[in-house]
Write an enzyme that holds these catalytic residues in place. Structure first.
Site, PDB file in Angstrom:
ATOM      1  CG  ASP A  26      -2.180   0.714   1.048  1.00  0.00           C
ATOM      2  OD1 ASP A  26      -2.369   1.279  -0.048  1.00  0.00           O
ATOM      3  OD2 ASP A  26      -2.991   0.741   1.976  1.00  0.00           O
ATOM      4  CG  ASN A  74      -7.447  -2.646  -6.180  1.00  0.00           C
ATOM      5  OD1 ASN A  74      -6.503  -3.395  -5.974  1.00  0.00           O
ATOM      6  ND2 ASN A  74      -7.806  -1.711  -5.307  1.00  0.00           N
TER       7      ASN A  74
HETATM    8  C1  FPP Z   1      -1.610  -0.085  -3.694  1.00  0.00           C
HETATM    9  O1  FPP Z   1      -1.185   1.251  -3.638  1.00  0.00           O
HETATM   10  C2  FPP Z   1      -1.010  -0.778  -4.849  1.00  0.00           C
HETATM   11  C3  FPP Z   1      -1.692  -1.403  -5.872  1.00  0.00           C
HETATM   12  C4  FPP Z   1      -3.155  -1.477  -5.931  1.00  0.00           C
HETATM   13  C5  FPP Z   1      -0.993  -2.022  -7.023  1.00  0.00           C
HETATM   14  C6  FPP Z   1       0.171  -2.857  -6.647  1.00  0.00           C
HETATM   15  C7  FPP Z   1       0.803  -3.447  -7.845  1.00  0.00           C
HETATM   16  C8  FPP Z   1       2.129  -3.487  -8.064  1.00  0.00           C
HETATM   17  C9  FPP Z   1       3.126  -2.933  -7.122  1.00  0.00           C
HETATM   18  C10 FPP Z   1       2.642  -4.163  -9.285  1.00  0.00           C
HETATM   19  C11 FPP Z   1       2.992  -5.581  -8.949  1.00  0.00           C
HETATM   20  C12 FPP Z   1       3.076  -6.395 -10.156  1.00  0.00           C
HETATM   21  C13 FPP Z   1       3.088  -7.771 -10.213  1.00  0.00           C
HETATM   22  C14 FPP Z   1       3.117  -8.503 -11.501  1.00  0.00           C
HETATM   23  C15 FPP Z   1       3.031  -8.567  -9.018  1.00  0.00           C
HETATM   24  P1  FPP Z   1      -2.290   2.400  -3.764  1.00  0.00           P
HETATM   25  O2  FPP Z   1      -2.469   2.721  -5.204  1.00  0.00           O
HETATM   26  O3  FPP Z   1      -3.523   1.963  -3.058  1.00  0.00           O
HETATM   27  O4  FPP Z   1      -1.610   3.594  -3.027  1.00  0.00           O
HETATM   28  P2  FPP Z   1      -2.378   4.754  -2.235  1.00  0.00           P
HETATM   29  O5  FPP Z   1      -3.072   4.071  -1.083  1.00  0.00           O
HETATM   30  O6  FPP Z   1      -1.260   5.648  -1.785  1.00  0.00           O
HETATM   31  O7  FPP Z   1      -3.325   5.394  -3.189  1.00  0.00           O
END
Ligand code: FPP
Length: 252
Positions: A26, A74
């Site tokens: 996160d 998501n």
């Molecule tokens: C959460 O941060 C992150 C995600 C929903 C995406 C995570 C995906 C990756 C790191 C890529 C991984 C790839 C593979 C193939 C495993 P957020 O967007 O919720 O952050 P925020 O809470 O600050 O908005």
């Protein structure tokens, strides 16, 4: 990689390491905003962090890593961000598969993969088949995954067996439900790490994490490096896992 960094830090006891670590990555968006970058730059950086953590787990002798990459919730994000993530998953598989295979990584994608773009589904299937016999580390990526959805589909499957007369309801037990989850052959997580200061499970591995130790850190995911991981493991090794009993130690 510096030899010293690739070795398990001396203050961690190898016999008390978690076998299976689950992570909620996160804070990508907030990290990017803080840097004056678009949110997608955070996901790109987050993917690099994940790759590093996978390598670190392998170096330090952790056998299973499960990452929450995309939840059933998501899809509610802006279309451009969802599209970007789907494309990122596809590019990552394309770019990283050969090296992961060489390094002995066994990849599994868990979740309801059927609504994902067909080309992504094909790459996922291919990477799972290609790496199925690897043994250095198991890397599970949860995509379109939701714990409630997973338990629901397990119930539906079991109900169908009963309806067809193939299963006596009295034989439904915890073991049978576990066998009908996406994680059938994966041991339950010993440790869950969630970054960015949020303190929720967010529908991740609800059944499997009944006795998992949870570690929250304020660090945003893109900045969760080896030293942050080291801290998480130090905290874990101080926990006394009792599993509802009394005075069982981590090494027991
Ligand atoms: C959460 O941060 C992150 C995600 C929903 C995406 C995570 C995906 C990756 C790191 C890529 C991984 C790839 C593979 C193939 C495993 P957020 O967007 O919720 O952050 P925020 O809470 O600050 O908005």
């Amino acid at each position: 990689m510096n030899k010293l960094l690739s070795q398990l830090p001396a203050d961690l006891a190898p016999e008390k390491l978690p076998q299976h670590i689950a992570i909620i990555m996160d804070g990508n968006g907030r990290w990017a905003t803080q840097q004056g970058l678009p949110r997608i730059a955070g996901h790109r950086q987050g993917a690099k962090t994940l790759k590093e953590l996978l390598r670190c787990c392998k170096d330090w002798g952790i056998k299973v890593l499960t990452a929450y990459a995309f939840s059933t919730e998501n899809w509610r994000r802006p279309t451009e961000e969802v599209d970007f993530l789907m494309l990122l998953f596809e590019k990552l598989i394309h770019r990283e598969l050969a090296q992961m295979h060489r390094e002995g990584v066994k990849i599994s994608f868990i979740g309801d993969l059927s609504p994902l773009p067909k080309s992504l589904q094909q790459k996922m299937q291919h990477s799972m088949l290609e790496t199925a016999n690897n043994q250095a580390i198991e890397f599970n990526v949860a995509v379109n995954y939701g714990g409630r959805q997973e338990i629901t589909q397990a119930c539906r499957h079991i109900a169908e067996l009963v309806q067809r007369g193939e299963l006596n309801p009295e034989l439904i037990n915890e073991n049978l439900i576990t066998q009908n989850l996406y994680t059938t052959s994966i041991p339950e997580p010993d440790l869950l790490i969630r970054t960015s200061g949020e303190m929720r499970l967010s529908n991740f591995l609800l059944w499997q994490m009944a006795y998992t130790e949870i570690y929250f850190t304020d660090t945003f995911w893109p900045e969760f490096d080896r030293s942050a991981f080291h801290q998480a493991l130090l905290h874990y090794q101080k926990r006394n896992r009792r599993f509802g009993s009394i005075n069982l130690t981590l090494s027991a």
